[in-house]
Design a protein around this motif. Structure first.
Motif, short mmCIF file in Angstrom:
data_model
loop_
_atom_site.label_atom_id
_atom_site.label_comp_id
_atom_site.label_asym_id
_atom_site.label_seq_id
_atom_site.Cartn_x
_atom_site.Cartn_y
_atom_site.Cartn_z
N PRO A 80 -27.45 -16.34 44.58
CA PRO A 80 -27.45 -16.69 43.15
C PRO A 80 -28.08 -18.07 42.92
O PRO A 80 -27.94 -18.96 43.74
CB PRO A 80 -25.97 -16.74 42.78
N VAL A 81 -28.75 -18.23 41.79
CA VAL A 81 -29.31 -19.51 41.38
C VAL A 81 -28.84 -19.77 39.95
O VAL A 81 -29.03 -18.91 39.07
CB VAL A 81 -30.85 -19.48 41.42
N ILE A 82 -28.22 -20.92 39.73
CA ILE A 82 -27.57 -21.17 38.43
C ILE A 82 -27.96 -22.54 37.88
O ILE A 82 -27.99 -23.53 38.62
CB ILE A 82 -26.03 -21.12 38.59
N GLY A 83 -28.27 -22.59 36.60
CA GLY A 83 -28.47 -23.86 35.90
C GLY A 83 -27.62 -23.84 34.63
O GLY A 83 -27.54 -22.80 33.97
N LEU A 84 -27.01 -24.96 34.29
CA LEU A 84 -26.11 -24.98 33.13
C LEU A 84 -26.66 -25.84 32.00
O LEU A 84 -27.36 -26.83 32.24
CB LEU A 84 -24.73 -25.53 33.54
N GLU A 85 -26.33 -25.44 30.78
CA GLU A 85 -26.61 -26.26 29.59
C GLU A 85 -25.26 -26.48 28.91
O GLU A 85 -24.62 -25.52 28.49
CB GLU A 85 -27.57 -25.51 28.66
N ILE B 7 -26.41 -31.49 27.80
CA ILE B 7 -26.72 -31.89 29.18
C ILE B 7 -27.29 -30.66 29.89
O ILE B 7 -26.65 -29.61 29.91
CB ILE B 7 -25.44 -32.38 29.89
N VAL B 8 -28.49 -30.79 30.43
CA VAL B 8 -29.16 -29.64 31.07
C VAL B 8 -29.32 -29.94 32.55
O VAL B 8 -29.81 -31.01 32.93
CB VAL B 8 -30.55 -29.39 30.45
N THR B 9 -28.91 -29.00 33.40
CA THR B 9 -29.08 -29.20 34.84
C THR B 9 -30.30 -28.44 35.35
O THR B 9 -30.76 -27.48 34.75
CB THR B 9 -27.87 -28.69 35.66
N GLU B 10 -30.80 -28.87 36.47
CA GLU B 10 -31.79 -28.09 37.22
C GLU B 10 -31.07 -26.87 37.81
O GLU B 10 -29.84 -26.87 37.92
CB GLU B 10 -32.37 -28.95 38.35
N PRO B 11 -31.82 -25.84 38.20
CA PRO B 11 -31.17 -24.65 38.78
C PRO B 11 -30.71 -24.92 40.22
O PRO B 11 -31.21 -24.32 41.17
CB PRO B 11 -32.26 -23.58 38.71
N ASN C 126 -27.20 -20.20 32.88
CA ASN C 126 -28.43 -19.47 33.23
C ASN C 126 -28.32 -19.04 34.68
O ASN C 126 -27.99 -19.86 35.54
CB ASN C 126 -29.65 -20.38 33.08
N VAL C 127 -28.59 -17.77 34.94
CA VAL C 127 -28.40 -17.30 36.31
C VAL C 127 -29.44 -16.26 36.69
O VAL C 127 -29.84 -15.43 35.87
CB VAL C 127 -26.96 -16.77 36.50
N SER C 128 -29.89 -16.37 37.94
CA SER C 128 -30.77 -15.35 38.52
C SER C 128 -30.31 -15.15 39.95
O SER C 128 -29.49 -15.92 40.46
CB SER C 128 -32.24 -15.82 38.49
N LEU D 18 -38.06 -18.34 42.14
CA LEU D 18 -36.92 -18.04 41.29
C LEU D 18 -37.03 -16.62 40.75
O LEU D 18 -38.12 -16.16 40.40
CB LEU D 18 -36.88 -19.02 40.12
N GLY D 19 -35.90 -15.94 40.68
CA GLY D 19 -35.87 -14.61 40.06
C GLY D 19 -35.82 -14.73 38.55
O GLY D 19 -35.73 -15.83 37.99
N THR D 20 -35.89 -13.59 37.87
CA THR D 20 -35.76 -13.58 36.41
C THR D 20 -34.32 -13.88 36.03
O THR D 20 -33.40 -13.30 36.58
CB THR D 20 -36.15 -12.19 35.87
N LYS D 21 -34.15 -14.80 35.07
CA LYS D 21 -32.79 -15.23 34.74
C LYS D 21 -32.28 -14.57 33.46
O LYS D 21 -33.06 -14.14 32.60
CB LYS D 21 -32.77 -16.74 34.55
N THR D 22 -30.98 -14.54 33.36
CA THR D 22 -30.34 -14.24 32.08
C THR D 22 -29.54 -15.48 31.70
O THR D 22 -29.26 -16.34 32.54
CB THR D 22 -29.38 -13.03 32.17
#
Ligand code: ADP
Ligand code: ZN
Ligand code: MG
Length: 338
Positions: free
Chosen positions: A4-9, A155-159, A198-200, A209-213
């Motif tokens: 899994p790859v996750i970025g948060l807002e 606040i936005v994070t990198e994935p 945000n997760v892919s 990176l995969g396609t995220k939702t």
């Protein structure tokens, strides 16, 4: 195996007495539409004036997150139509945010996890649609504009996150930091703190990176973690069956323990961002940045390490004693007297 790859807002309400562009109160829980003026109701001709205290608090948070405060940032109009948005646009920041390039470390499974912060920007909140609780709620939606124009930081994070549990730990760490700094009350029931995830997923060992939702509006650590666990499982299952992930916005349905599609990329808004003509660029002198940095309290992770070194606490106990600034002060005062 999939990774899994996750970025948060994350959106946090900033603790000011008054709104970001007018003098209306920000107090929560008052009768609907009692804190409204021509500016936050979006009446034609009303002009915004930036709340200096909101800017200082936003900068305080950004500095504590290791970000650089940009000497010049810009407000922008994010255009969309929704009844709770009286002007037809939200004043936000776009390509010139208040602050950029920070870093947060959280305890992960086994080792520490480094999460880069892409940006911290300022924006105004929208009003609140009331769909329930009125005699004619079946036919009508009511709107409360008390929240319209309340100051927020995003606040936005990198994935950089790799598990649902780490994402929840990050959110908790961030909440503790914002409350510690006096930037936010962190009250998630009242909507002062909310998270979009945000997760892919991608085959383990690969780099692209995969396609995220994007799962919107998670307002508890548990919901964030559960929503991500289910969304990751859903994506892995799709890919394992030879399918593909569709880029879309989804919502967490706690009762059904699943995420449900809200809108696809094709239906995504085109926000037609452009610079806000009613506000000058926000300029930050080096002196003002230095003064805000100077006034930062000892940060939770620094204090935690010091409690281990100075008082011989285990790292775990030091973590407990630094859950809040009040707790840390109480511990330290008691330890000094003992
Ligand atoms: P968007 O164009 O959808 O707004 P951004 O690139 O601005 O996407 O990133 C928004 C958030 O999504 C950030 O937190 C970022 O780290 C995260 N993100 C971007 N791409 C991915 C991906 N492929 N997988 C997981 N998270 C991602
Ligand atoms: Zn107002
Ligand atoms: Mg984006």
């Amino acid at each position: 195996m999939y990774e899994p790859v996750i970025g948060l807002e994350i959106h946090a309400q900033v603790l000011t007495d008054t709104k970001i562009f007018c003098g209306c109160r920000t107090r929560f829980g008052d009768p609907p539409n009692t804190h409204v003026c021509p500016v936050c109701a979006g009446l034609p001709g009303a002009l915004p004036v930036l709340n200096r205290r909101a800017v200082d608090l936003a900068a305080r948070a950004a500095l504590a997150l290791g970000c650089r405060i940009n000497a010049r940032s810009e407000f922008a109009r994010k255009n969309y139509f929704y009844p709770d948005l009286p002007k037809g646009y939200q004043i936000s920041q776009y390509d010139q945010p208040l602050a950029s390039a920070g870093l947060v470390e959280i305890p992960g499974a086994g080792s520490r996890v480094r999460v880069a912060i892409t940006r911290v920007h300022m924006e105004e909140d929208a009003g609140k649609s009331l769909h329930e609780g009125f005699h004619d709620s079946a036919q009508h939606t009511y709107i409360d504009y008390n929240r319209s124009g309340v100051p927020l930081i995003e606040i936005v994070t990198e994935p950089d996150l790799r598990s649902a549990a780490d994402a929840a730990t990050f959110f908790e760490t961030l909440r503790r930091l914002l409350v510690w700094l006096g930037v936010s009350d962190g009250n998630m029931e009242e909507g002062s703190l909310r998270c979009d995830a945000n997760v892919s997923v991608r085959p383990a060992g690969t780099k692209t990176l995969g396609t995220k939702t994007e799962v919107k509006n998670l307002n508890s650590f548990r919901h964030l973690q559960k929503a991500l666990e289910h969304e990751i499982a859903r994506q892995v299952e799709l890919l394992a069956d030879g399918g593909r992930v569709v880029q879309e916005t989804r919502l967490w349905d706690p009762a059904g323990a699943r995420t449900v599609a809200m809108r696809s990329k094709e239906e995504a808004h085109d926000y037609r961002y452009f610079p806000e003509p009613d506000l000058p660029p926000l300029e930050f002198s080096a002196g003002r940045v230095a003064a805000i940095a100077e006034a930062l309290p000892e940060l939770p992770h620094v204090r935690r390490a010091r409690f281990v070194a100075e008082y011989g606490l285990s790292d775990n106990d030091a973590g407990e004693m630094t859950r809040s600034r009040g707790m840390a002060d109480y511990f330290e005062e008691t330890a000094r007297r003992a």
